[in-house]
Scaffold this motif. Structure first.
Motif, short mmCIF file in Angstrom:
data_model
loop_
_atom_site.label_atom_id
_atom_site.label_comp_id
_atom_site.label_asym_id
_atom_site.label_seq_id
_atom_site.Cartn_x
_atom_site.Cartn_y
_atom_site.Cartn_z
N UNK A 1 35.48 23.28 22.45
CA UNK A 1 34.62 23.34 23.34
C UNK A 1 33.09 23.64 23.04
N UNK A 2 33.32 24.91 22.14
CA UNK A 2 32.43 25.65 21.75
C UNK A 2 31.36 24.32 20.09
N UNK A 3 29.85 24.84 20.45
CA UNK A 3 29.58 24.20 19.42
C UNK A 3 28.46 25.61 18.58
N UNK A 4 28.46 25.48 17.34
CA UNK A 4 28.00 26.60 16.49
C UNK A 4 27.49 25.56 15.66
N UNK A 5 26.06 26.42 15.77
CA UNK A 5 24.58 26.14 14.42
C UNK A 5 24.65 26.59 13.71
N UNK A 6 24.78 26.64 12.33
CA UNK A 6 24.36 26.99 11.62
C UNK A 6 23.10 27.42 11.13
N UNK A 7 22.14 28.19 11.02
CA UNK A 7 21.00 28.44 11.35
C UNK A 7 20.72 29.47 9.46
N UNK A 8 19.22 29.29 9.20
CA UNK A 8 18.47 29.58 8.76
C UNK A 8 18.94 31.20 8.43
N UNK A 9 19.43 32.56 9.27
CA UNK A 9 19.99 33.17 9.70
C UNK A 9 21.39 33.57 9.52
N UNK A 10 22.05 32.36 8.79
CA UNK A 10 23.31 32.29 8.89
C UNK A 10 24.29 31.70 7.71
N UNK A 11 22.53 30.51 7.07
CA UNK A 11 23.78 29.74 5.93
C UNK A 11 23.63 30.59 4.40
N UNK A 12 24.03 32.11 4.92
CA UNK A 12 24.33 32.10 3.73
C UNK A 12 23.36 31.99 2.37
N UNK A 13 22.67 31.62 2.05
CA UNK A 13 21.35 31.16 0.75
C UNK A 13 20.48 32.76 0.57
N UNK A 14 19.73 32.89 1.53
CA UNK A 14 19.68 34.50 1.00
C UNK A 14 20.01 35.43 0.78
N UNK B 1 33.29 34.85 6.45
CA UNK B 1 34.16 35.16 7.53
C UNK B 1 33.30 35.44 8.07
N UNK B 2 32.30 35.89 7.82
CA UNK B 2 31.14 35.79 9.53
C UNK B 2 30.99 34.96 10.48
N UNK B 3 30.03 33.91 9.97
CA UNK B 3 30.36 32.34 11.06
C UNK B 3 31.83 32.18 11.43
N UNK B 4 33.26 32.62 11.17
CA UNK B 4 34.34 32.07 11.41
C UNK B 4 34.58 33.67 12.80
N UNK B 5 33.85 34.79 12.64
CA UNK B 5 33.75 35.85 13.21
C UNK B 5 32.58 35.37 15.01
N UNK B 6 31.71 34.60 14.00
CA UNK B 6 30.61 34.33 14.80
C UNK B 6 31.33 32.96 15.85
N UNK C 1 28.34 24.64 4.61
CA UNK C 1 29.21 25.40 5.46
C UNK C 1 29.67 25.07 6.76
N UNK C 2 29.23 24.19 7.37
CA UNK C 2 29.32 23.38 8.15
C UNK C 2 30.75 22.96 8.55
N UNK C 3 30.07 22.21 7.28
CA UNK C 3 31.91 21.13 6.85
C UNK C 3 32.76 22.32 6.08
N UNK C 4 32.43 23.44 5.37
CA UNK C 4 34.06 24.15 5.48
C UNK C 4 34.14 24.83 6.49
N UNK C 5 33.72 25.03 7.40
CA UNK C 5 33.99 25.79 8.82
C UNK C 5 35.16 24.16 9.86
N UNK C 6 34.36 23.17 9.53
CA UNK C 6 34.96 22.14 9.74
C UNK C 6 36.17 21.86 10.00
N UNK C 7 36.05 21.65 8.97
CA UNK C 7 37.80 22.05 8.11
C UNK C 7 38.71 22.86 8.15
N UNK C 8 38.34 23.96 8.09
CA UNK C 8 39.21 24.71 7.84
C UNK C 8 39.87 25.33 9.66
#
Lengths: 248, 379
Positions: B214-227, B267-272, B193-200
């Protein structure tokens, strides 16, 4: 008794009771038999959990009067206790007249979350395991312990002795961390705690090897001295009967 | 359910409380009231249900409170506590067929012959005790599923267990996987997810961190989408089993659902990321939102799309006929192997099984003796 196993006991007892009542009806006898069998399995599960908790109820004292060593209490922080599932624990620092310090911890070993193997936990703090050896601490047939040397990213080295000791004086060195690779060791622990009724503590005694001790001979002598005193004291204390001790 | 020894109908699931056969699909309220009436009419099962719940209690506690696999929404396997509901749904929905199987078993064999071995149930109980000794939840869950299968075999014969293949297959999805496997999958989803967001969004990805200006986004278990992916997979597998869809079509539907779910999460991560600086409160809300808010709409959309795309899926199924044939062949082969193994093992274990059944029955007889009503001597 803690509430999870208490609920387990109550549910299993209800299962057995209802099954016994149903068994009295001839046409439903088989349902009662099956219910009783499953409830007995549930009861054994609750009993196992109770025995695991009992296994962690023995905390021997720390050696106090070691000639030439001064003692300082270093209690565990709440975050460490939380990681270990809140066992009973003692922490100390022993310092000799030359300023050499040996760190000493004792943790009661009840449920598996109390077991955190140093080879898994210590590397998280920047250390790498570089050597490991098992030997008898108190002569042949005595306490079998595991000695490990960890090297920090800064170059510092740490010598640690690790073992688990039962109340009867027997020791073990296998890793019992919460993963699936240590299933044999876990079975031994479970069998010991549940079936044999062992009460166990985990000893970790370690020191930082100073640069002026390249072979680690002084560090080894210091750690061995404290470990041997600890082993003997725990063996002696294990034989004593304490208030609140029950055979179950 | 009633047993063969009871005076009412067999597995009973097909008959309502008045004893009349089930009359096709009803409204949800009707189904619920029929189910409650069914439970009321089969109270004699209470000891087995209470005993089974007592056996489940501690493994459930481990998963829910100790390991927290089932106790937090960002857990990858949060769908697992809902699996028993899915199993009940499959059983209830298929009650007519199950009752028909039971009727045919009853008509063909005598009561003595149709009782299966108790070996499977005993094996499940022993395995549960071992699971308690080593404190491994996965072994306990397998043992509990084995115990349920053992009850079916003992009361309704192995033929019935075979008829309940799909519910039991779905039940197996409740087995917690090794935590190392879950961690690996989480890391894979997070870095992906981090690579895809970075590319996009033209940022820089490092592990699960994305630097966007300047914004750092961390993909956590609540946002990684596996669940989300696993919840959708389980729900769509249930739909596929309920509709008795072909394995290939079910897999295609699951793939479609997972792709839609991951896209929605993306889309949720992008909005985040977009709201992290201007509206941190909104960003926190998006980060902590319940995965069901994505899963439920995606599930419904997948079902809608599956309906619309059915001709295309069928066309795809035909184009992939070699894959279908391969699947069918492998299913056939597995079944043959299982049958052969069952027959071979069956012959060998039949003696052991009979001995163990006798032993357990004697043991239970001894256990029940103190509870037995004693006949009063009228003299």
């Amino acid at each position: 008794m803690h509430w999870p196993e208490a609920i387990g006991f109550i549910l299993s007892a209800l299962g057995i009771l209802f099954s016994a009542l149903v068994m009295r009806r001839r046409d439903l006898k088989i349902l009662g038999q099956i219910g009783a069998l499953i409830a007995v399995a549930g009861l054994l599960g609750s009993f196992s959990t109770y025995r695991f908790a009992r296994a962690g109820k023995w905390l021997p004292p720390a050696p106090d009067n070691l000639a030439g060593w001064s003692v300082k209490d270093t209690p565990f922080t709440d975050s460490i206790l939380s990681q270990l599932g809140y066992p009973q624990a003692l922490g100390r620092e022993y310092t000799n007249p030359f300023g050499e310090t040996v760190y000493w911890t004792l943790v009661t070993a009840g449920p598996f979350e109390n077991y955190h193997d140093p080879t898994v936990c210590v590397p998280g703090n920047g250390f790498t395991l570089t050597a490991k050896k098992e030997f008898y601490l108190d002569g042949p047939g005595g306490a079998r312990v595991r000695a490990m040397i960890f090297k920090h990213t800064t170059g510092a080295r740490m010598l640690m002795y690790y073992w688990t000791q039962n109340r009867d004086g027997s020791t073990a060195t296998e890793a019992r961390m919460g993963n699936y690779r240590d299933i044999t060791a876990r079975f031994q622990t479970g069998y010991g705690a549940v079936v044999k009724g062992n009460q166990t503590v985990i000893a970790r005694i370690y020191t930082i090897i100073p640069p002026e001790d390249p072979d680690g001979a002084i560090a080894q002598r210091n750690v061995t001295e404290i470990s041997r005193a600890t082993y003997r004291l725990m063996k002696e204390d294990g034989r004593k009967r304490r208030p609140g001790d029950t055979w179950l | 359910m009633s047993t063969s020894t009871s005076t009412s109908s067999g597995p009973g699931s097909v008959r309502n409380a008045t004893g009349r056969p089930h009359a096709g699909p009803q409204s949800v309220a009707g189904e619920v009231s029929a189910f409650l009436a069914f439970l009321g009419a089969h109270r004699q099962w209470a000891p087995v249900v209470i005993a089974y719940l007592s056996a489940w209690w501690l493994p459930f506690y481990w998963c829910f409170r100790e390991d927290r696999w089932w106790g937090r929404w960002d857990s990858a396997i949060i769908y697992q506590p809902f699996v028993p509901l899915g199993v009940l749904f499959l059983l209830w929905a298929d009650r007519t067929r199950i009752a028909a199987v039971w009727d045919s078993i009853k008509n063909r064999t005598s009561e003595r012959k149709r009782r299966g071995t108790i070996l499977l149930l005993v094996l499940g109980c022993v395995l549960l005790f071992l699971a308690h000794l080593v404190h491994v939840a996965a072994i306990a869950v397998v043992a509990l599923i084995l115990m349920a299968a053992g009850v079916v075999v003992r009361l309704y014969s192995p033929v019935m267990l075979r008829a309940l293949f799909l519910p039991f297959l779905f039940f197996l999805t409740m087995m917690p996987p090794p935590s190392s496997l879950v961690s690996k999958a989480e890391r894979f989803f997070e870095s992906g997810a981090a690579r895809a967001i970075a590319t996009l969004m033209r940022g820089e990805a490092s592990g699960r961190n994305v630097l966007l200006g300047t914004t750092q986004v961390i993909i956590t278990p609540s946002t990684n989408g596996l669940n989300i992916a696993l919840m959708l997979a389980a729900a769509l597998l249930l739909v596929g089993m309920r509709r008795r869809m072909r394995m290939l079509t079910t897999l295609l539907m699951m793939t479609l659902g997972i792709a839609l779910g991951l896209s929605a999460n993306f889309l949720r991560i992008i909005a985040l990321a977009a709201t992290a600086t201007p509206a941190p409160a909104l960003s926190d809300f998006i980060k902590g939102m319940n995965p069901l808010l994505i899963v439920v709409p995606t599930f419904l959309l997948t079902l809608y799309l599956e309906k619309r795309l059915r001709p295309s899926l069928e066309w795809l199924g035909k184009r992939l006929s070699w894959l279908g044939a391969l699947t069918a062949q492998s299913e056939k082969m597995t079944e043959t192997l299982a049958d052969t193994a069952g027959r071979t093992i069956g012959k060998r274990v039949v003696k052991v099984g009979r001995a163990s059944t006798n032993f357990t029955e004697n043991l239970l007889r001894a256990l029940e003796r103190p509870f037995k009503k004693r006949r009063r001597n009228r003299w």
